[in-house]
Design a protein around this motif. Structure first.
Motif, mmCIF file in Angstrom:
data_model
loop_
_atom_site.group_PDB
_atom_site.id
_atom_site.type_symbol
_atom_site.label_atom_id
_atom_site.label_comp_id
_atom_site.label_asym_id
_atom_site.label_seq_id
_atom_site.Cartn_x
_atom_site.Cartn_y
_atom_site.Cartn_z
ATOM 1 N N GLU A 6 0.828 -1.203 0.000
ATOM 2 C CA GLU A 6 0.000 0.000 0.000
ATOM 3 C C GLU A 6 0.863 1.254 0.000
ATOM 4 N N SER A 7 0.302 2.322 -0.542
ATOM 5 C CA SER A 7 0.944 3.634 -0.482
ATOM 6 C C SER A 7 -0.136 4.698 -0.570
ATOM 7 N N GLY A 8 0.243 5.922 -0.222
ATOM 8 C CA GLY A 8 -0.685 7.035 -0.366
ATOM 9 C C GLY A 8 -1.265 7.550 0.922
ATOM 10 N N GLY A 9 -0.893 6.958 2.050
ATOM 11 C CA GLY A 9 -1.424 7.437 3.315
ATOM 12 C C GLY A 9 -0.688 8.681 3.781
ATOM 13 N N GLY A 10 -1.081 9.180 4.936
ATOM 14 C CA GLY A 10 -0.424 10.347 5.505
ATOM 15 C C GLY A 10 -1.389 11.187 6.297
ATOM 16 N N LEU A 11 -0.977 12.416 6.554
ATOM 17 C CA LEU A 11 -1.809 13.365 7.294
ATOM 18 C C LEU A 11 -2.671 14.136 6.301
ATOM 19 N N VAL A 12 -3.957 14.143 6.538
ATOM 20 C CA VAL A 12 -4.903 14.772 5.625
ATOM 21 C C VAL A 12 -5.825 15.690 6.417
ATOM 22 N N GLN A 13 -6.157 16.809 5.842
ATOM 23 C CA GLN A 13 -7.104 17.718 6.502
ATOM 24 C C GLN A 13 -8.527 17.196 6.337
ATOM 25 N N PRO A 14 -9.390 17.484 7.270
ATOM 26 C CA PRO A 14 -10.800 17.122 7.092
ATOM 27 C C PRO A 14 -11.333 17.675 5.773
ATOM 28 N N GLY A 15 -12.090 16.825 5.092
ATOM 29 C CA GLY A 15 -12.599 17.205 3.780
ATOM 30 C C GLY A 15 -11.685 16.859 2.639
ATOM 31 N N GLY A 16 -10.493 16.349 2.959
ATOM 32 C CA GLY A 16 -9.507 16.017 1.934
ATOM 33 C C GLY A 16 -9.891 14.815 1.099
ATOM 34 N N SER A 17 -9.142 14.623 -0.004
ATOM 35 C CA SER A 17 -9.443 13.551 -0.966
ATOM 36 C C SER A 17 -8.187 12.806 -1.394
ATOM 37 N N PRO A 18 -7.580 12.076 -0.498
ATOM 38 C CA PRO A 18 -6.397 11.310 -0.892
ATOM 39 C C PRO A 18 -6.776 10.053 -1.652
ATOM 40 N N ARG A 19 -5.812 9.490 -2.321
ATOM 41 C CA ARG A 19 -6.012 8.218 -3.005
ATOM 42 C C ARG A 19 -4.955 7.227 -2.533
ATOM 43 N N LEU A 20 -5.424 6.099 -2.089
ATOM 44 C CA LEU A 20 -4.525 5.018 -1.713
ATOM 45 C C LEU A 20 -4.306 4.110 -2.918
ATOM 46 N N SER A 21 -3.097 3.571 -3.006
ATOM 47 C CA SER A 21 -2.766 2.631 -4.064
ATOM 48 C C SER A 21 -2.270 1.334 -3.444
ATOM 49 N N CYS A 22 -2.462 0.261 -4.173
ATOM 50 C CA CYS A 22 -1.978 -1.047 -3.725
ATOM 51 C C CYS A 22 -1.397 -1.775 -4.924
ATOM 52 N N ALA A 23 -0.096 -1.983 -4.887
ATOM 53 C CA ALA A 23 0.572 -2.745 -5.938
ATOM 54 C C ALA A 23 0.477 -4.218 -5.584
ATOM 55 N N ALA A 24 -0.139 -4.978 -6.462
ATOM 56 C CA ALA A 24 -0.360 -6.399 -6.205
ATOM 57 C C ALA A 24 0.498 -7.251 -7.113
ATOM 58 N N SER A 25 1.060 -8.295 -6.545
ATOM 59 C CA SER A 25 1.801 -9.274 -7.350
ATOM 60 C C SER A 25 1.489 -10.667 -6.834
#
Length: 124
Positions: A6-25
């Motif tokens: 997984e990647s894409g996490g972190g600190l986000v402000q309320p109302g934010g729109s992050p996207r998480l990714s998952c590289a699968a093999s």
């Protein structure tokens, strides 16, 4: 051997729109179930989204209408687009898959049996 990163996490402000990714093999089945769950210390893990080889997506009520799951088969990457984040969305998020029988039924119940190491999302 399934690997999920997984990647894409972190600190986000309320109302934010992050996207998480998952590289699968190591996960290549004609019938499949992939998804996301999250975990907060002291609470049970919560399945929040899944997608299966029939093209069906499932969402927990807590995220329905705010989160979208998508699979890019060409890139072997699973995404979780999050919108309108709230402090209660703070959790460790895990990419997960189902291996074995009852793939489609398991997806409806977010019943995964392999997952990655997780990525922390903090909404503050």
């Amino acid at each position: 051997h399934v690997q999920l990163v997984e990647s894409g996490g972190g600190l986000v402000q309320p109302g934010g729109s992050p996207r998480l990714s998952c590289a699968a093999s190591g996960y290549a089945y004609s019938t499949y179930c992939m998804g996301w769950f999250r975990r907060v210390p002291g609470k049970e893990r919560e399945g929040i989204a899944s997608t299966d080889s029939n093209g069906i997506t499932n969402y927990a009520d807590s995220v329905k209408g705010r989160f979208t799951i998508a699979l890019d088969n060409a890139r072997n990457t699973l995404y979780l687009q999050m919108h309108s984040l709230k402090p209660e969305d703070t959790a460790e998020y895990f990419c997960a898959v189902r291996i074995g029988t009852d793939m489609i039924g398991a997806c409806r119940r977010f019943n995964f049996n392999r997952w990655g190491e997780g990525t922390q999302v903090t909404v503050s």
